[in-house]
Design an enzyme around this catalytic site. Structure first.
Site, mmCIF file in Angstrom:
data_model
loop_
_atom_site.group_PDB
_atom_site.id
_atom_site.type_symbol
_atom_site.label_atom_id
_atom_site.label_comp_id
_atom_site.label_asym_id
_atom_site.label_seq_id
_atom_site.Cartn_x
_atom_site.Cartn_y
_atom_site.Cartn_z
ATOM 1 N N ASP A 1 0.823 -1.207 0.000
ATOM 2 C CA ASP A 1 0.000 0.000 0.000
ATOM 3 C C ASP A 1 0.862 1.264 0.000
ATOM 4 O O ASP A 1 1.616 1.510 0.943
ATOM 5 C CB ASP A 1 -0.900 -0.013 1.241
ATOM 6 C CG ASP A 1 -2.139 0.853 1.073
ATOM 7 O OD1 ASP A 1 -2.121 1.741 0.207
ATOM 8 O OD2 ASP A 1 -3.115 0.633 1.803
ATOM 9 N N ASP A 2 0.747 2.055 -1.078
ATOM 10 C CA ASP A 2 1.450 3.339 -1.198
ATOM 11 C C ASP A 2 2.963 3.198 -1.263
ATOM 12 O O ASP A 2 3.700 4.099 -0.833
ATOM 13 C CB ASP A 2 1.084 4.284 -0.040
ATOM 14 C CG ASP A 2 -0.347 4.785 -0.103
ATOM 15 O OD1 ASP A 2 -1.079 4.399 -1.029
ATOM 16 O OD2 ASP A 2 -0.734 5.560 0.794
ATOM 17 N N CYS B 1 -6.526 3.786 -3.736
ATOM 18 C CA CYS B 1 -6.661 2.443 -3.160
ATOM 19 C C CYS B 1 -7.712 1.536 -3.783
ATOM 20 O O CYS B 1 -7.397 0.494 -4.342
ATOM 21 C CB CYS B 1 -6.929 2.563 -1.664
ATOM 22 S SG CYS B 1 -5.689 3.502 -0.759
ATOM 23 N N ARG C 1 -7.293 -1.673 -6.487
ATOM 24 C CA ARG C 1 -7.572 -3.051 -6.066
ATOM 25 C C ARG C 1 -8.691 -3.677 -6.893
ATOM 26 O O ARG C 1 -8.671 -4.886 -7.157
ATOM 27 C CB ARG C 1 -7.884 -3.068 -4.569
ATOM 28 C CG ARG C 1 -6.652 -2.801 -3.744
ATOM 29 C CD ARG C 1 -6.949 -2.237 -2.349
ATOM 30 N NE ARG C 1 -5.789 -1.485 -1.898
ATOM 31 C CZ ARG C 1 -4.728 -2.042 -1.300
ATOM 32 N NH1 ARG C 1 -4.726 -3.337 -1.027
ATOM 33 N NH2 ARG C 1 -3.699 -1.311 -0.955
ATOM 34 N N LYS D 1 -5.135 -5.824 3.665
ATOM 35 C CA LYS D 1 -6.171 -4.827 3.378
ATOM 36 C C LYS D 1 -6.968 -5.214 2.132
ATOM 37 O O LYS D 1 -6.399 -5.457 1.072
ATOM 38 C CB LYS D 1 -5.511 -3.465 3.184
ATOM 39 C CG LYS D 1 -6.429 -2.370 2.669
ATOM 40 C CD LYS D 1 -5.639 -1.094 2.485
ATOM 41 C CE LYS D 1 -6.381 -0.096 1.622
ATOM 42 N NZ LYS D 1 -5.628 1.145 1.400
ATOM 43 N N HIS E 1 -10.399 -3.507 0.926
ATOM 44 C CA HIS E 1 -10.806 -2.208 0.392
ATOM 45 C C HIS E 1 -11.688 -2.270 -0.855
ATOM 46 O O HIS E 1 -11.611 -1.395 -1.728
ATOM 47 C CB HIS E 1 -9.596 -1.320 0.137
ATOM 48 C CG HIS E 1 -9.877 0.118 0.507
ATOM 49 N ND1 HIS E 1 -8.908 1.082 0.601
ATOM 50 C CD2 HIS E 1 -11.050 0.741 0.819
ATOM 51 C CE1 HIS E 1 -9.451 2.238 0.945
ATOM 52 N NE2 HIS E 1 -10.759 2.045 1.089
ATOM 53 N N SER F 1 -8.577 1.450 4.494
ATOM 54 C CA SER F 1 -7.265 2.010 4.854
ATOM 55 C C SER F 1 -7.128 2.219 6.357
ATOM 56 O O SER F 1 -8.092 2.537 7.054
ATOM 57 C CB SER F 1 -7.048 3.338 4.131
ATOM 58 O OG SER F 1 -7.005 3.152 2.737
ATOM 59 N N HIS G 1 1.163 2.644 3.985
ATOM 60 C CA HIS G 1 0.115 3.663 4.073
ATOM 61 C C HIS G 1 0.160 4.274 5.473
ATOM 62 O O HIS G 1 0.341 3.569 6.459
ATOM 63 C CB HIS G 1 -1.246 2.991 3.817
ATOM 64 C CG HIS G 1 -2.374 3.949 3.586
ATOM 65 N ND1 HIS G 1 -2.863 4.767 4.574
ATOM 66 C CD2 HIS G 1 -3.133 4.184 2.483
ATOM 67 C CE1 HIS G 1 -3.877 5.480 4.087
ATOM 68 N NE2 HIS G 1 -4.050 5.151 2.818
ATOM 69 N N ASP H 1 0.013 -0.822 -4.975
ATOM 70 C CA ASP H 1 -1.283 -0.360 -5.470
ATOM 71 C C ASP H 1 -1.214 1.012 -6.123
ATOM 72 O O ASP H 1 -2.081 1.384 -6.902
ATOM 73 C CB ASP H 1 -2.337 -0.362 -4.355
ATOM 74 C CG ASP H 1 -2.085 0.676 -3.275
ATOM 75 O OD1 ASP H 1 -0.934 1.147 -3.127
ATOM 76 O OD2 ASP H 1 -3.047 1.010 -2.546
ATOM 77 N N ASN H 2 -0.208 1.800 -5.808
ATOM 78 C CA ASN H 2 0.027 3.121 -6.418
ATOM 79 C C ASN H 2 1.311 3.688 -5.841
ATOM 80 O O ASN H 2 1.981 3.038 -5.044
ATOM 81 C CB ASN H 2 -1.147 4.091 -6.185
ATOM 82 C CG ASN H 2 -1.638 4.177 -4.758
ATOM 83 O OD1 ASN H 2 -2.780 3.834 -4.462
ATOM 84 N ND2 ASN H 2 -0.791 4.609 -3.841
ATOM 85 N N LYS I 1 1.165 9.501 -5.455
ATOM 86 C CA LYS I 1 -0.217 9.035 -5.287
ATOM 87 C C LYS I 1 -1.209 10.174 -5.535
ATOM 88 O O LYS I 1 -0.968 11.322 -5.182
ATOM 89 C CB LYS I 1 -0.394 8.506 -3.867
ATOM 90 C CG LYS I 1 -1.807 8.090 -3.506
ATOM 91 C CD LYS I 1 -1.889 7.572 -2.088
ATOM 92 C CE LYS I 1 -3.330 7.204 -1.715
ATOM 93 N NZ LYS I 1 -3.416 6.569 -0.381
#
Length: 479
Positions: free
Chosen positions: A43-44, A87, A91, A140, A142, A165, A230, A282-283, A303
């Site tokens: 994540d991130d 997010c 996903r 996660k 989401h 998140s 994140h 994810d980004n 992001k």
């Protein structure tokens, strides 16, 4: 090359959908058993947040030895993308093999969302279940927090993690007490409110190792979408204060440890040669958080933007004997490609009753120096089409974007502004940082890429031009 494609296919491109599912053909593993797949989705995580993707590795202030070894023993894709730098949208694309706009999910779903993944969509979990795999997700999700949207209703045997998140809690630095207490879910039940987030990476890892051990005699699909990095950042005591980069570096080293634990388990159980392990994000990094955010350098922004720093992410795949060691591909591909690729790998069929945008990239992953199967890739923000990449060219349509005027730090965001980007054409082979607009110098390329833009608007829609896509599907509604 682009011009030839345009001249031959102009009419067809304007009316056909972006992707069509095709029957799969199994790729044989090293023995009669079907291959296992482990997918880490971080994540991130910024493009330059791990050693093998950082051009200045020595200055990182922390190390990622397990990921660096994984890259040395496998392949790095250096032009791997997500279709939206946020997010839930990211996903949704990963799980369905579709642009998130096609499946009706954008942004980041919170506790008030009354929608989620549609039961009519085929998820990665369901693809593997169709071939008799054991499936699990630790991390996660989401894609909706209500029971009907949770992983155990969408192809996964086991689930342990957060439904959205980790900053969607009462301690949010900007929206104090807007969010309820953060839930930790096991399968379809909330088992704890406000869990100790410093234990999450360890808990996900321990469950991942246990899942592999319990399914060593059966084919399995293990999905590990880590909560970190994140914000807010948390790390266990065994990694706290270990790096020169502060809390962020500690968090990344714990994620690297997590990957190492899984790789060691596969080796110990003699599953190494029959398991594909994938690591990606994810980004890009949430740059507003300063020293609690990572880096996308030399890419532009992060992001929340469709600049390279937001949508281009690191990607490593390792499978001894099937993926050559130390391989690198610069071909532009996307997270939507994983579902059809993995389906073919295990001999499963992708859905035939609706459009799948992803395409098989196994020839690239297997190191055959293959070209991207895509003539173009699309990047949306919400329902607005903002950019398209074809070959070495990336065209940005006029749009505003998030620019970090002043970064924050220590868990608090800085000041963002939203300047307007004019119509811009970048040569990503010569200008990976998107610094020099070549639109005026190459009007013929702009014209060619606008054909792809019109195709996307026709198919997926575009809020900027008030177009409703002809082939979009709704998200699932709460029942």
């Amino acid at each position: 090359m682009i011009r030839n494609v345009i001249l031959i296919m102009f009419v067809a491109l304007c009316v056909l959908p972006l992707g069509v599912g095709k029957p799969a053909e199994a790729i044989q593993a090293s023995n009669a058993r079907q291959p296992n797949v482990v997918l880490f989705f971080i994540d991130d995580l910024g493009y330059a947040d791990i050693g093998s993707f950082n051009p200045n590795k020595a200055a990182m202030g922390y190390s990622t030895p397990n990921l660096d070894r994984m890259a040395a023993e496998g392949i790095r894709l250096t032009s791997f993308y997500v279709p939206q730098a946020v997010c839930s949208a990211s996903r949704a694309a990963l799980m369905t093999g579709c642009y998130s706009n096609r499946v009706g999910i954008s942004g980041a779903l919170d506790h008030k969302a009354d929608y989620g993944i549609n039961a009519n969509e085929t998820t990665l979990g369901e693809v593997f279940k169709s071939r008799g795999y054991a499936t699990a997700i630790y991390g996660k999700w989401h894609l909706g927090h209500h029971p009907q949207f949770l992983p155990t209703r969408n192809g996964f045997d086991e689930y342990f993690g957060l439904p959205y998140s980790n900053d969607m809690w009462p301690n949010h630095p900007i929206n104090k007490n807007y969010y309820p207490e953060l839930p930790l879910i096991e399968n379809d039940k909330v088992i704890q409110l406000m869990p100790d987030q410093s234990q999450l990476t360890t808990q996900y890892t321990e469950r991942a190792v246990s899942f592999i051990e319990r399914n060593k005699a059966n084919p399995f699909f293990l999905y590990v979408p880590h909560t970190m990095p994140h914000v807010p950042l948390f790390v266990s005591d065994k990694f706290k204060g270990k790096t020169k980069r502060g809390l962020f570096g500690d968090v990344i080293e714990e994620i690297d440890w997590s990957v190492g634990q899984v790789l060691a388990t596969l080796k110990r159980l003699k599953l190494d040669d029959n398991t594909l392990v994938i690591f990606t994000s994810d980004n890009g990094p949430w740059l507003s958080y300063g020293n609690h955010a990572g880096s996308a350098k030399p890419l532009r922004e992060g992001k929340g933007t469709e600049m390279e720093g937001g949508v281009r992410v690191s990607f490593i795949a390792r499978w001894p004997g099937k993926i050559p060691a130390g391989a690198v591909s610069r071909e532009p591909v996307m997270s939507i490609d994983l579902l059809p690729t993995l389906a073919k790998l295990i001999g499963a069929n992708v859905p035939q009753d609706h459009i799948i945008d992803g395409l098989d990239i196994w020839p690239i992953l297997s190191g055959k120096k293959a070209k991207s199967p895509h003539d173009a890739l699309y990047f949306y923000w919400g329902k607005e089409l903002q950019a398209v990449r074809a070959g070495k060219w990336k065209l940005h349509l006029p749009h505003t974007y998030r620019f970090i005027e002043q970064a924050g730090g220590e868990g608090k965001p800085g000041k963002d502004t939203y300047p307007k980007l004019e119509l811009s054409l970048f040569d990503l082979e010569a200008d990976i940082g998107e610094t020099t607009n070549l639109a005026d110098k190459h009007p013929e390329v702009v014209k060619q890429l606008m054909v792809f833009v019109e195709r996307a608007r026709e198919d997926l829609g575009d809020s900027l031009t008030k177009r409703e896509g002809k082939n979009i599907r709704p998200a699932g509604k709460l029942q």
